[in-house]
Design a protein around this motif. Structure first.
Motif, PDB file in Angstrom:
ATOM      1  N   MET A 205       0.824  -1.211   0.000  1.00  0.00           N
ATOM      2  CA  MET A 205       0.000   0.000   0.000  1.00  0.00           C
ATOM      3  C   MET A 205       0.855   1.258   0.000  1.00  0.00           C
ATOM      4  SD  MET A 205      -3.176  -1.027  -0.089  1.00  0.00           S
ATOM      5  CE  MET A 205      -2.536  -2.284  -1.204  1.00  0.00           C
ATOM      6  N   ALA A 224       2.958   4.457 -10.022  1.00  0.00           N
ATOM      7  CA  ALA A 224       2.312   4.067  -8.771  1.00  0.00           C
ATOM      8  C   ALA A 224       3.333   3.904  -7.655  1.00  0.00           C
ATOM      9  CB  ALA A 224       1.523   2.775  -8.969  1.00  0.00           C
ATOM     10  N   LYS A 228       3.928   6.016  -4.110  1.00  0.00           N
ATOM     11  CA  LYS A 228       3.947   5.338  -2.806  1.00  0.00           C
ATOM     12  C   LYS A 228       5.211   5.662  -2.009  1.00  0.00           C
ATOM     13  CE  LYS A 228       1.432   1.287  -4.515  1.00  0.00           C
ATOM     14  NZ  LYS A 228       1.565  -0.168  -4.790  1.00  0.00           N
ATOM     15  N   PRO A 248      -2.241   1.620 -11.206  1.00  0.00           N
ATOM     16  CA  PRO A 248      -2.670   0.674 -10.168  1.00  0.00           C
ATOM     17  C   PRO A 248      -2.296   1.180  -8.775  1.00  0.00           C
ATOM     18  CG  PRO A 248      -0.663  -0.110 -11.224  1.00  0.00           C
ATOM     19  CD  PRO A 248      -1.046   1.156 -11.925  1.00  0.00           C
ATOM     20  N   LEU A 249      -3.189   1.905  -8.143  1.00  0.00           N
ATOM     21  CA  LEU A 249      -2.851   2.645  -6.939  1.00  0.00           C
ATOM     22  C   LEU A 249      -4.010   2.630  -5.955  1.00  0.00           C
ATOM     23  CD1 LEU A 249      -0.512   4.413  -5.803  1.00  0.00           C
ATOM     24  CD2 LEU A 249      -1.659   6.393  -6.828  1.00  0.00           C
ATOM     25  N   ASN A 250      -3.688   2.950  -4.702  1.00  0.00           N
ATOM     26  CA  ASN A 250      -4.689   3.120  -3.658  1.00  0.00           C
ATOM     27  C   ASN A 250      -4.667   4.575  -3.184  1.00  0.00           C
ATOM     28  OD1 ASN A 250      -2.823   3.386  -1.161  1.00  0.00           O
ATOM     29  ND2 ASN A 250      -2.060   1.550  -2.209  1.00  0.00           N
ATOM     30  N   VAL A 251      -5.529   4.906  -2.243  1.00  0.00           N
ATOM     31  CA  VAL A 251      -5.632   6.301  -1.798  1.00  0.00           C
ATOM     32  C   VAL A 251      -4.647   6.667  -0.692  1.00  0.00           C
ATOM     33  CG1 VAL A 251      -8.063   6.379  -2.419  1.00  0.00           C
ATOM     34  CG2 VAL A 251      -7.420   5.823  -0.053  1.00  0.00           C
ATOM     35  N   TYR A 252      -3.928   5.708  -0.119  1.00  0.00           N
ATOM     36  CA  TYR A 252      -3.160   5.972   1.101  1.00  0.00           C
ATOM     37  C   TYR A 252      -2.050   7.017   0.946  1.00  0.00           C
ATOM     38  CZ  TYR A 252      -5.833   2.113   2.932  1.00  0.00           C
ATOM     39  OH  TYR A 252      -6.878   1.314   3.332  1.00  0.00           O
TER      40      TYR A 252
END
Length: 326
Positions: A205, A224, A228, A248-252
């Protein structure tokens, strides 16, 4: 001229055409130099996302002199730049001796830059400068830490490296071409890391904070992972998709580290900002060694350069010499 055959295959050839073949518009420019960009290579290869109608002349960059004008701000003999907008996409572009375009697309060549220097930079150099401008406007200082540059052997990446080093920043180059490490170090990279190293921890993450800022030209998993690993409050500029258009990523990184992701578009950059950035490139940001970053080719040599770019073998910048008038 790019023509498609009945099977959809593209063929590029040099043709003699009439000025009457150009679209009606306000400013006729005798092109002195153009340059090769990734978008040009896609257009020459029949990419419908870039060019909808064929036959077509690519070339999203052009510098030259005004031949005729219907507007008072541009007079015959004036040195001018025309880059971006629809030039070379669906409007006949700079890989020709003449273009005819709207006055709103044209700007006077900045004092301090020669026509050749402007195309050694071209859209790639302008885009790199847009990225650097955004990072500086965000408050990035040279002492804040390393700035990552992906796709570092390409036109945008190599010029971003050189410009960051020129301004005193610690630029770290990412490349999948380890044999070009000496070239990247010669541009001013403080460190060169392999693509595989940057892609470690893709499934996580968040990654250990490292980058104070990022210039990304490739997209995908590289972008991505760069996000991070960006430090708290840092900015990541995104200007290309050479690797992938996906993210390909998340919000964190955004909600835990306050990262800013800034999209960089050169084609429709407002003229006021366009002039401001070109003035920087002609003034305090001017690079003294552009000859080491670009080579000059003729129209007859352009096909080979397009193939190299599409195969991922391009390095630095390619300027296209359209010759002197007459």
């Amino acid at each position: 001229m790019v023509r498609k055959d009945d099977d959809g295959a593209c063929h590029c050839q040099i043709e003699t055409r009439s000025l009457a073949d150009l679209p009606e518009s306000e400013v006729l420019i005798r092109v002195r130099y153009s340059s090769l960009n990734y978008k040009d290579a896609l257009s020459a290869n029949g990419n419908r996302g870039v060019t909808r109608r064929y036959p077509h002349t690519p070339g999203i960059d052009a510098v030259g002199t005004v031949a005729r004008s219907t507007v008072p701000e541009f007079t015959p003999g004036m040195d001018v730049l025309c880059m971006g907008y629809d030039l070379g996409m669906n409007t006949p572009g700079g890989f020709a001796e003449y273009i005819r375009v709207p006055a709103a697309w044209v700007m006077e060549l900045p004092t301090g830059l020669s026509p050749l220097e402007s195309m050694q930079l071209g859209t790639a150099g302008f885009t790199a400068a847009q990225c650097v401008h955004a990072l500086l406007a965000h408050g990035l200082e040279p002492d804040d830490g390393p700035v990552l540059v992906s796709g570092a052997t390409g036109g945008v990446g190599s010029l971003a490296l050189r410009l960051l080093a020129h301004l005193g920043y610690q630029a770290v180059a990412v490349t999948g071409k380890p044999d070009l490490e000496p070239y990247l170090l010669s541009l001013g990279a403080a460190e060169v890391i392999g693509r595989d190293r940057l892609l470690r921890g893709t499934g996580r993450m968040l990654l250990r904070e490292r980058w104070a800022g990022v210039v990304d030209t490739v997209g995908g998993a590289i972008l991505a992972n760069a996000i991070k690993a960006t430090r708290y409050g840092g900015m990541v500029t995104c200007c290309g998709n050479a690797a992938s258009g996906d993210l390909p990523l998340n919000v964190y990184p955004f909600i835990l580290r306050g990262i800013t992701l800034a999209g960089i578009d050169s084609a429709n950059c407002p003229m006021s900002l366009r002039r401001k950035i070109w003035a920087q490139l002609a003034g305090p940001w001017k690079l003294a060694d552009l000859d080491t970053l670009a080579r000059i080719v003729s129209l007859a040599e352009l096909n080979g350069e397009i193939d190299r770019m599409l195969q991922g073998r391009a390095r630095g910048r390619v300027v296209v010499d359209l010759g002197e008038e007459g």
